[in-house]
Design an enzyme around this catalytic site. Sequence first.
Site, mmCIF file in Angstrom:
data_model
loop_
_atom_site.group_PDB
_atom_site.id
_atom_site.type_symbol
_atom_site.label_atom_id
_atom_site.label_comp_id
_atom_site.label_asym_id
_atom_site.label_seq_id
_atom_site.Cartn_x
_atom_site.Cartn_y
_atom_site.Cartn_z
ATOM 1 N N CYS A 2 0.831 -1.208 0.000
ATOM 2 C CA CYS A 2 0.000 0.000 0.000
ATOM 3 C C CYS A 2 0.863 1.255 0.000
ATOM 4 O O CYS A 2 2.054 1.209 0.257
ATOM 5 C CB CYS A 2 -0.874 -0.008 1.258
ATOM 6 S SG CYS A 2 -1.857 -1.498 1.390
ATOM 7 N N ARG A 27 2.777 2.027 -7.736
ATOM 8 C CA ARG A 27 2.933 0.828 -6.902
ATOM 9 C C ARG A 27 1.842 -0.194 -7.162
ATOM 10 O O ARG A 27 1.937 -1.329 -6.690
ATOM 11 C CB ARG A 27 2.916 1.208 -5.419
ATOM 12 C CG ARG A 27 4.009 2.143 -4.981
ATOM 13 C CD ARG A 27 3.658 2.814 -3.669
ATOM 14 N NE ARG A 27 3.637 1.879 -2.572
ATOM 15 C CZ ARG A 27 4.619 1.768 -1.672
ATOM 16 N NH1 ARG A 27 5.683 2.530 -1.796
ATOM 17 N NH2 ARG A 27 4.568 0.911 -0.680
ATOM 18 N N TRP A 79 -3.420 -1.867 -1.664
ATOM 19 C CA TRP A 79 -3.173 -3.047 -2.491
ATOM 20 C C TRP A 79 -3.651 -4.208 -1.634
ATOM 21 O O TRP A 79 -2.970 -4.624 -0.703
ATOM 22 C CB TRP A 79 -1.683 -3.162 -2.836
ATOM 23 C CG TRP A 79 -1.449 -4.002 -4.032
ATOM 24 C CD1 TRP A 79 -1.626 -3.659 -5.344
ATOM 25 C CD2 TRP A 79 -1.022 -5.371 -4.051
ATOM 26 N NE1 TRP A 79 -1.317 -4.705 -6.153
ATOM 27 C CE2 TRP A 79 -0.946 -5.776 -5.395
ATOM 28 C CE3 TRP A 79 -0.691 -6.275 -3.084
ATOM 29 C CZ2 TRP A 79 -0.553 -7.045 -5.796
ATOM 30 C CZ3 TRP A 79 -0.302 -7.536 -3.459
ATOM 31 C CH2 TRP A 79 -0.243 -7.915 -4.812
ATOM 32 N N ASN A 105 0.274 0.337 6.000
ATOM 33 C CA ASN A 105 0.909 -0.503 4.981
ATOM 34 C C ASN A 105 1.558 -1.658 5.723
ATOM 35 O O ASN A 105 2.349 -1.438 6.633
ATOM 36 C CB ASN A 105 1.962 0.299 4.212
ATOM 37 C CG ASN A 105 2.665 -0.561 3.169
ATOM 38 O OD1 ASN A 105 2.125 -1.570 2.737
ATOM 39 N ND2 ASN A 105 3.869 -0.167 2.777
ATOM 40 N N GLY A 106 1.176 -2.900 5.379
ATOM 41 C CA GLY A 106 1.764 -4.073 6.030
ATOM 42 C C GLY A 106 0.684 -5.102 6.313
ATOM 43 O O GLY A 106 -0.425 -5.035 5.774
ATOM 44 N N GLU A 486 13.185 -20.958 -16.935
ATOM 45 C CA GLU A 486 12.845 -19.603 -16.480
ATOM 46 C C GLU A 486 13.984 -18.626 -16.759
ATOM 47 O O GLU A 486 13.756 -17.493 -17.188
ATOM 48 C CB GLU A 486 12.495 -19.614 -14.994
ATOM 49 C CG GLU A 486 12.272 -18.258 -14.370
ATOM 50 C CD GLU A 486 11.097 -17.478 -14.970
ATOM 51 O OE1 GLU A 486 10.319 -18.065 -15.746
ATOM 52 O OE2 GLU A 486 10.997 -16.277 -14.692
ATOM 53 N N LYS A 490 13.662 -15.201 -18.948
ATOM 54 C CA LYS A 490 14.045 -13.871 -18.471
ATOM 55 C C LYS A 490 14.950 -13.189 -19.487
ATOM 56 O O LYS A 490 14.785 -12.033 -19.816
ATOM 57 C CB LYS A 490 14.791 -13.966 -17.120
ATOM 58 C CG LYS A 490 13.939 -14.186 -15.918
ATOM 59 C CD LYS A 490 13.009 -13.056 -15.574
ATOM 60 C CE LYS A 490 11.614 -13.088 -16.040
ATOM 61 N NZ LYS A 490 10.700 -14.134 -15.913
ATOM 62 N N GLU A 493 13.124 -12.263 -22.909
ATOM 63 C CA GLU A 493 12.037 -11.266 -22.918
ATOM 64 C C GLU A 493 12.532 -9.851 -22.631
ATOM 65 O O GLU A 493 11.842 -8.892 -22.959
ATOM 66 C CB GLU A 493 10.924 -11.644 -21.953
ATOM 67 C CG GLU A 493 11.251 -11.624 -20.497
ATOM 68 C CD GLU A 493 10.019 -11.972 -19.660
ATOM 69 O OE1 GLU A 493 8.887 -11.672 -20.055
ATOM 70 O OE2 GLU A 493 10.211 -12.571 -18.599
ATOM 71 N N HIS A 509 20.247 -34.775 -27.918
ATOM 72 C CA HIS A 509 19.193 -35.240 -28.841
ATOM 73 C C HIS A 509 18.870 -34.193 -29.894
ATOM 74 O O HIS A 509 17.731 -34.078 -30.329
ATOM 75 C CB HIS A 509 17.947 -35.627 -28.034
ATOM 76 C CG HIS A 509 18.215 -36.711 -27.055
ATOM 77 N ND1 HIS A 509 18.262 -38.040 -27.396
ATOM 78 C CD2 HIS A 509 18.541 -36.661 -25.735
ATOM 79 C CE1 HIS A 509 18.569 -38.776 -26.331
ATOM 80 N NE2 HIS A 509 18.744 -37.963 -25.308
ATOM 81 N N LYS A 608 2.017 -6.950 -19.247
ATOM 82 C CA LYS A 608 2.188 -7.527 -17.907
ATOM 83 C C LYS A 608 1.176 -8.646 -17.674
ATOM 84 O O LYS A 608 1.458 -9.611 -17.002
ATOM 85 C CB LYS A 608 2.022 -6.456 -16.825
ATOM 86 C CG LYS A 608 2.279 -6.947 -15.406
ATOM 87 C CD LYS A 608 3.671 -7.538 -15.237
ATOM 88 C CE LYS A 608 3.886 -8.169 -13.893
ATOM 89 N NZ LYS A 608 5.128 -8.951 -13.843
#
Length: 613
Positions: A2, A27, A79, A105-106, A486, A490, A493, A509, A608
């Site tokens: 937040c 944020r 958030w 916030n938390g 992964e 990264k 992209e 192979h 996103k």
Amino acid sequence: MCGIVGYVGRRGATDLLLSGLRRLEYRGYDSAGLAVLRDHALRIEKTAGKVQALADRVFETWSPKERSEAHMGIAHTRWATHGAPTQANAHPHTDGSGEIALVHNGIIENYAEIRARLEAEGHRFRSETDTESLAHLIGACYEGDLLQAVCAALKHVQGTLGIAVISAREPDRMVVARRGSPVVIGLGDGETIVASDAAAVVAHTRQCVFLEDDDVAVVTANGAELRNVHNVPVAREVSRIDWDASAAEKGGFAHFMLKEIFEQPDALRNSLRGRLDAGQGTAVLSGLNLSAREMASVDRVVLVGCGTSLHSAMVGDYYFEDLADIPADVEQAAEFRYRNPILSPQNLVVAISQSGETADTLAAVREAKQKGALIAGICNVVGSTIAREAGRGVYLHAGPEIGVASTKAFTAQLTVLLMMALKFGRCRRLSRQKGLDLCAELERIPELVSAVLARNDQIAAVARRFADVRDFFYIGRGYLYPVAMEGALKLKEISYIHAEGYHAAELKHGPIALLDRQVPVVALLNDVPGREKTMSNAQECRARHSPVIAVITEGDHEAAALGDACIEMPRASARVAPIPTTVALQLLAYHVAQARGCPIDQPRNLAKSVTVE
Ligand code: AGP
């Protein structure tokens, strides 16, 4: 997480609070609100949705005097973590009297216990949030001194907080406190601004004080007096912020992606917070809403996702089979939704999605529902469509992920999947001692990630050596095979270099035909099962003159000898090694892209959240 803004001073608070919230919009959030004090009365406005919607309501319904003549106030962008993104759940929250308002916030871990005790004393709650419990607790502790009430209340609170609190009875001072969530105090000329990060402050002043954990401050137009929660004065230096507002949004990092890579120790602490039961050696995942009997009856787990979330699903497959003895399958969500999957009511479909809005993964959830399977979501965005339609699951609590390339969400997904497998395992053959051992491993994850982040400069130096190549291979085995996938994702992209992730045994192979001096190979040679075989594969790559970037466990000189360059990892178990290793590959990709001058936070052609097929 937040965003918080507070103001006390010579100017009108309302407009300054709204402009401060706009500085925090980056944020990510889902609702907003503010409270100002005028003529000893609080005026509160809250709304689901964007800051603009809040501003519209204020401009439409508040008089000019209400906006210009209030000189103290607090504001918030939420958030959601506990409770959906609604007006009722938006901050500020007030105590029972309505005279004390708070923004937070938390995560208050013991909010349910606090709420139950206060409800038994007659308090009436209006929201589903953990924060409202703290507002009521401060009100219950209030005896005419807001500082004293906040200090008294914080003694009963477990969890993280960055708060700003005002009282209608104390018109010229605000109280702020920090425990695990940042609070910055901007010292202006006849005014003081508080915020959860400097982005909301630097427009007004560059003289800032950053609170430390368990600091509490009384804030007035003339500055701030700092104490600790025991009411003992503390001194904190005044720093000059040289960042501009845009850089401040990134916390001084060049890109959101880098900020989010470095946020991972804290993000993973939040993912773990309150979820490990050191008594029973299991995980506490109340959002799963499955009894031990129901979990013991699950006879198959199908993990579905896309992109990075598909890679975490691949790791989750190993976790469920290794720890819970449950057959597991991984499905690319688009494939799953169209291939008429065979499911039964004893099957659990786990839909993994950071955004909770990926169209193919959402369709997979609906298909699984259609076939009567149990569903669970693993999402980062509270109240997202997949989270809601899954009906049960586990939130990542990793905080908003702004960079298009997923970083902290992935490592949080692995952490949550490991906790889920632990919980299912403890409903089956996993012993309490093994469960306790795994809890200890899970608790070490943030420090393992910090150890990798400390090697950022070495990784950047490796990256710069290979920034001009056109192709990369990443190879790994076992738990590290999905990490190779992964790592390749990264790189491709954000740097636009063609990169392939392969099981190390697969090179022979066919792909090995592509190797030459221009094609470096990242070999995951961590000291976990499969290391020797992958070392042989690395030898085969070297024999074709491919440069090898060896990711090794620190001190492993034998594996280091295979690398034209080496990246050292802290020692970790096979299960946990994917998390710090991925962080190293995130940094490798970031620095390659940086060396190539790529945009990084918004790579070309990417979104996103892929909300279309
Ligand atoms: C990962 O870096 C990409 N941004 C992309 O692959 C992403 O993981 C994928 O689109 C799935 O998104 P989700 O987790 O929000 O469902």
